[in-house]
Motif scaffolding. Structure first.
Motif, PDB file in Angstrom:
ATOM      1  N   MET A  11       0.825  -1.207   0.000  1.00  0.00           N
ATOM      2  CA  MET A  11       0.000   0.000   0.000  1.00  0.00           C
ATOM      3  C   MET A  11       0.861   1.260   0.000  1.00  0.00           C
ATOM      4  N   CYS A  12       1.960   1.177   0.714  1.00  0.00           N
ATOM      5  CA  CYS A  12       2.771   2.364   0.901  1.00  0.00           C
ATOM      6  C   CYS A  12       3.819   2.452  -0.212  1.00  0.00           C
ATOM      7  N   GLY A  13       4.770   3.372  -0.132  1.00  0.00           N
ATOM      8  CA  GLY A  13       5.620   3.536  -1.306  1.00  0.00           C
ATOM      9  C   GLY A  13       7.052   3.967  -1.039  1.00  0.00           C
ATOM     10  N   ALA A  80      12.661   8.630  -0.826  1.00  0.00           N
ATOM     11  CA  ALA A  80      11.451   9.131  -0.170  1.00  0.00           C
ATOM     12  C   ALA A  80      10.540   7.949   0.113  1.00  0.00           C
ATOM     13  N   HIS A  81       9.615   8.134   1.061  1.00  0.00           N
ATOM     14  CA  HIS A  81       8.821   6.995   1.532  1.00  0.00           C
ATOM     15  C   HIS A  81       7.464   7.457   2.014  1.00  0.00           C
ATOM     16  N   THR A  82       6.448   6.694   1.695  1.00  0.00           N
ATOM     17  CA  THR A  82       5.177   6.857   2.399  1.00  0.00           C
ATOM     18  C   THR A  82       4.972   5.593   3.211  1.00  0.00           C
ATOM     19  N   ARG A  83       4.607   5.772   4.484  1.00  0.00           N
ATOM     20  CA  ARG A  83       4.528   4.635   5.405  1.00  0.00           C
ATOM     21  C   ARG A  83       3.074   4.270   5.690  1.00  0.00           C
ATOM     22  N   TRP A  84       2.817   2.998   5.746  1.00  0.00           N
ATOM     23  CA  TRP A  84       1.559   2.524   6.317  1.00  0.00           C
ATOM     24  C   TRP A  84       1.988   1.670   7.498  1.00  0.00           C
ATOM     25  N   ALA A  85       1.860   2.228   8.682  1.00  0.00           N
ATOM     26  CA  ALA A  85       2.431   1.616   9.884  1.00  0.00           C
ATOM     27  C   ALA A  85       1.961   0.180  10.086  1.00  0.00           C
ATOM     28  N   THR A  86       2.899  -0.712  10.278  1.00  0.00           N
ATOM     29  CA  THR A  86       2.544  -2.063  10.724  1.00  0.00           C
ATOM     30  C   THR A  86       3.079  -2.293  12.132  1.00  0.00           C
ATOM     31  N   HIS A  87       4.213  -1.703  12.468  1.00  0.00           N
ATOM     32  CA  HIS A  87       4.828  -1.895  13.780  1.00  0.00           C
ATOM     33  C   HIS A  87       5.210  -0.526  14.337  1.00  0.00           C
ATOM     34  N   GLY A  88       4.461  -0.083  15.335  1.00  0.00           N
ATOM     35  CA  GLY A  88       4.712   1.245  15.891  1.00  0.00           C
ATOM     36  C   GLY A  88       3.718   2.238  15.337  1.00  0.00           C
ATOM     37  N   CYS A  93       8.685   9.719  14.844  1.00  0.00           N
ATOM     38  CA  CYS A  93       9.912   8.925  15.030  1.00  0.00           C
ATOM     39  C   CYS A  93       9.817   7.569  14.327  1.00  0.00           C
ATOM     40  N   ASN A  94       8.596   7.121  14.065  1.00  0.00           N
ATOM     41  CA  ASN A  94       8.456   5.822  13.386  1.00  0.00           C
ATOM     42  C   ASN A  94       8.417   5.953  11.857  1.00  0.00           C
ATOM     43  N   ALA A  95       8.204   7.184  11.371  1.00  0.00           N
ATOM     44  CA  ALA A  95       8.179   7.385   9.914  1.00  0.00           C
ATOM     45  C   ALA A  95       9.572   7.084   9.354  1.00  0.00           C
ATOM     46  N   VAL A 108      14.924   3.073   3.701  1.00  0.00           N
ATOM     47  CA  VAL A 108      13.464   3.104   3.682  1.00  0.00           C
ATOM     48  C   VAL A 108      13.000   1.695   3.331  1.00  0.00           C
ATOM     49  N   HIS A 109      11.822   1.332   3.832  1.00  0.00           N
ATOM     50  CA  HIS A 109      11.380  -0.068   3.735  1.00  0.00           C
ATOM     51  C   HIS A 109       9.873  -0.131   3.531  1.00  0.00           C
ATOM     52  N   ASN A 110       9.467  -0.974   2.614  1.00  0.00           N
ATOM     53  CA  ASN A 110       8.061  -1.383   2.517  1.00  0.00           C
ATOM     54  C   ASN A 110       8.007  -2.831   2.920  1.00  0.00           C
ATOM     55  N   GLY A 111       7.046  -3.179   3.762  1.00  0.00           N
ATOM     56  CA  GLY A 111       6.870  -4.591   4.112  1.00  0.00           C
ATOM     57  C   GLY A 111       6.904  -4.817   5.609  1.00  0.00           C
ATOM     58  N   ILE A 112       7.129  -6.058   5.985  1.00  0.00           N
ATOM     59  CA  ILE A 112       7.106  -6.444   7.401  1.00  0.00           C
ATOM     60  C   ILE A 112       8.270  -7.394   7.667  1.00  0.00           C
ATOM     61  N   ILE A 113       9.072  -7.102   8.694  1.00  0.00           N
ATOM     62  CA  ILE A 113      10.130  -8.025   9.100  1.00  0.00           C
ATOM     63  C   ILE A 113       9.580  -8.853  10.263  1.00  0.00           C
ATOM     64  N   GLU A 133       9.918   2.438  17.088  1.00  0.00           N
ATOM     65  CA  GLU A 133       9.288   1.163  17.482  1.00  0.00           C
ATOM     66  C   GLU A 133       9.133   0.243  16.272  1.00  0.00           C
ATOM     67  N   THR A 134       9.684   0.630  15.135  1.00  0.00           N
ATOM     68  CA  THR A 134       9.410  -0.115  13.902  1.00  0.00           C
ATOM     69  C   THR A 134      10.222  -1.405  13.798  1.00  0.00           C
ATOM     70  N   ASP A 135       9.696  -2.310  12.985  1.00  0.00           N
ATOM     71  CA  ASP A 135      10.462  -3.492  12.600  1.00  0.00           C
ATOM     72  C   ASP A 135      11.604  -3.078  11.660  1.00  0.00           C
ATOM     73  N   THR A 136      11.340  -2.038  10.856  1.00  0.00           N
ATOM     74  CA  THR A 136      12.292  -1.568   9.836  1.00  0.00           C
ATOM     75  C   THR A 136      13.663  -1.221  10.410  1.00  0.00           C
ATOM     76  N   GLU A 137      13.676  -0.595  11.582  1.00  0.00           N
ATOM     77  CA  GLU A 137      14.939  -0.021  12.061  1.00  0.00           C
ATOM     78  C   GLU A 137      16.019  -1.084  12.258  1.00  0.00           C
TER      79      GLU A 137
HETATM   80  N1  GLU Z   1       6.773  -2.280   8.687  1.00  0.00           N
HETATM   81  C1  GLU Z   1       7.294  -0.983   8.439  1.00  0.00           C
HETATM   82  C2  GLU Z   1       6.776   0.036   9.429  1.00  0.00           C
HETATM   83  O1  GLU Z   1       5.840  -0.213  10.147  1.00  0.00           O
HETATM   84  C3  GLU Z   1       7.045  -0.531   7.009  1.00  0.00           C
HETATM   85  C4  GLU Z   1       5.593  -0.274   6.745  1.00  0.00           C
HETATM   86  C5  GLU Z   1       5.374   0.103   5.279  1.00  0.00           C
HETATM   87  O2  GLU Z   1       5.439  -0.816   4.443  1.00  0.00           O
HETATM   88  O3  GLU Z   1       5.107   1.292   5.061  1.00  0.00           O
HETATM   89  O4  GLU Z   1       7.310   1.102   9.503  1.00  0.00           O
END
Ligand code: GLU
Length: 353
Positions: A11-13, A80-88, A93-95, A108-113, A133-137
């Motif tokens: 969803m995000c980019g 650049a990144h648009t985030r759809w929060a999954t963790h945090g 600070c989570n962007a 920058v990361h899309n997805g879930i770890i 609080e993100t999985d990304t970091e």
């Molecule tokens: N899992 C990451 C987060 O929550 C990336 C979410 C995303 O794909 O935007 O920040």
């Protein structure tokens, strides 16, 4: 923690560029092209005079743009990144972007770890300091760890991603190597755009169309190193790959439909990937780990409630079905989920509470 967006596909980019000229405008334009997908925060980073210049804001891209109006920095490489929060939570600070401890690597990361928790614990023990609080970091700290050992950006990324389970599309910049932009993909799309003395990276071809029609789609388990004047494609094992670029003949609206004649058909064909993404998340877990941090303070109120009706439509109705299981388990109350339009015209038996 309530994990959002598990069933979504990208969803995000992500937008990235390495060029002979400043890229901030390109990055913002690319982000705007991805806006239709939905997101909760946006961020941007470039390299100028040997340091990262960055900004990230919760809310719309327009909020980020507004914030950037007073900043005159720009540089020839950026992400650049648009985030759809999954963790945090969706807070600043989570962007994304996220930085290594020494502030010399950005990701920058899309997805879930999925396995971020044990990795984070280990990295903290090794002395890494986390800002979000993100999985990304954990990704950027892992890369930092391997970069300190190998001093080669691509090798450090390859070593780091060996440890990751889940899904990722990544954009990475090393401050001491501002002549290259690295991308990597697993279970989340990533595409390279080829320009003249500039190249681009994006999670979706729509972001690239204002700049180029020549693209190379990354396959699963592939890495890419973008330079201003060339790109090199690799497997995660390090094996070099060759792929001829394709030329996009669609306009923006068709590109958003990714070649399908209409959105409904696209959504139908996305279903297998949606199921795969959902299952890949739950496969390593024994049960739904949904916790409602706000439930405890509500315990007194809940004790006065005899049953709950969730009234919703469409996707929210499906979310309600998951909510039903969670509420029944956590609150011990019977829960019904009703389609809102039916609820209105029915004669629901309600008490006065
Ligand atoms: N899992 C990451 C987060 O929550 C990336 C979410 C995303 O794909 O935007 O920040």
């Amino acid at each position: 923690m309530l994990h959002r967006g598990l069933n979504r596909i990208n969803m995000c980019g992500i937008v990235g560029s390495i060029s002979h000229k400043p890229v901030r405008g390109i990055l913002l334009e690319g982000l705007r092209r991805l806006e239709y997908r939905g997101y909760d925060s946006a961020g941007l980073v470039t390299v100028q005079n040997g340091s990262f210049k960055w900004a990230k804001m919760p809310g719309k891209i327009a909020v980020l743009e507004n914030h950037l109006k007073n900043k005159d920095w720009d540089g020839p490489i950026g992400l650049a990144h648009t985030r759809w929060a999954t963790h945090g939570q969706p807070i600043q600070c989570n962007a994304h972007p996220h930085f290594s401890c020494d502030h010399k690597i950005v990701v920058v990361h899309n997805g879930i770890i999925e396995n971020y928790e044990p990795l984070k614990e280990k990295l903290i023990k090794e002395g890494h300091k986390f800002q979000s609080e993100t999985d990304t970091e954990i990704i950027v700290h892992l890369i930092e760890k391997f970069y300190k050992q190998h001093h080669q950006p691509l090798l450090a990324v390859r070593e780091a991603i060996k440890h990751l389970q889940g899904s990722f599309a990544l954009g990475i910049i090393f401050l001491d190597r501002p002549d290259c932009l690295i991308g990597a993909r697993l279970n989340s799309p990533l595409v390279v755009g080829l320009g003249k003395q500039e190249n681009f990276l994006a999670s979706d071809v729509t972001a690239l169309l204002p700049f180029t029609k020549k693209v190379i789609y990354l396959n699963e388990n592939e890495l890419v190193e973008l330079r201003r004047d060339r790109i090199s494609l690799y497997g995660f094992s390090g094996k070099i790959k060759h792929r001829a670029p394709s030329t996009i003949t669609w306009d923006i609206t068709s590109a958003q439909k990714e070649g399908y004649p209409h959105f409904m058909l696209k959504e139908i064909f996305e279903q297998p990937q949606a199921v795969r993404s959902t299952l890949s998340y739950y496969i390593n877990r024994n049960k739904l780990d949904i916790e409602f941090p706000t439930l405890k303070p509500l315990q007194k109120k809940l004790s006065k409630i005899k049953r709950i009706i969730i009234v919703a439509c469409g996707t929210a109705w499906h979310a309600g079905l998951v909510g039903k299981y969670a509420l029944e388990e956590l609150a011990g109350l019977p829960v019904e989920v009703t389609i809102a339009s039916e609820f209105r015209y029915g004669n629901p038996v309600l008490d006065n509470q």
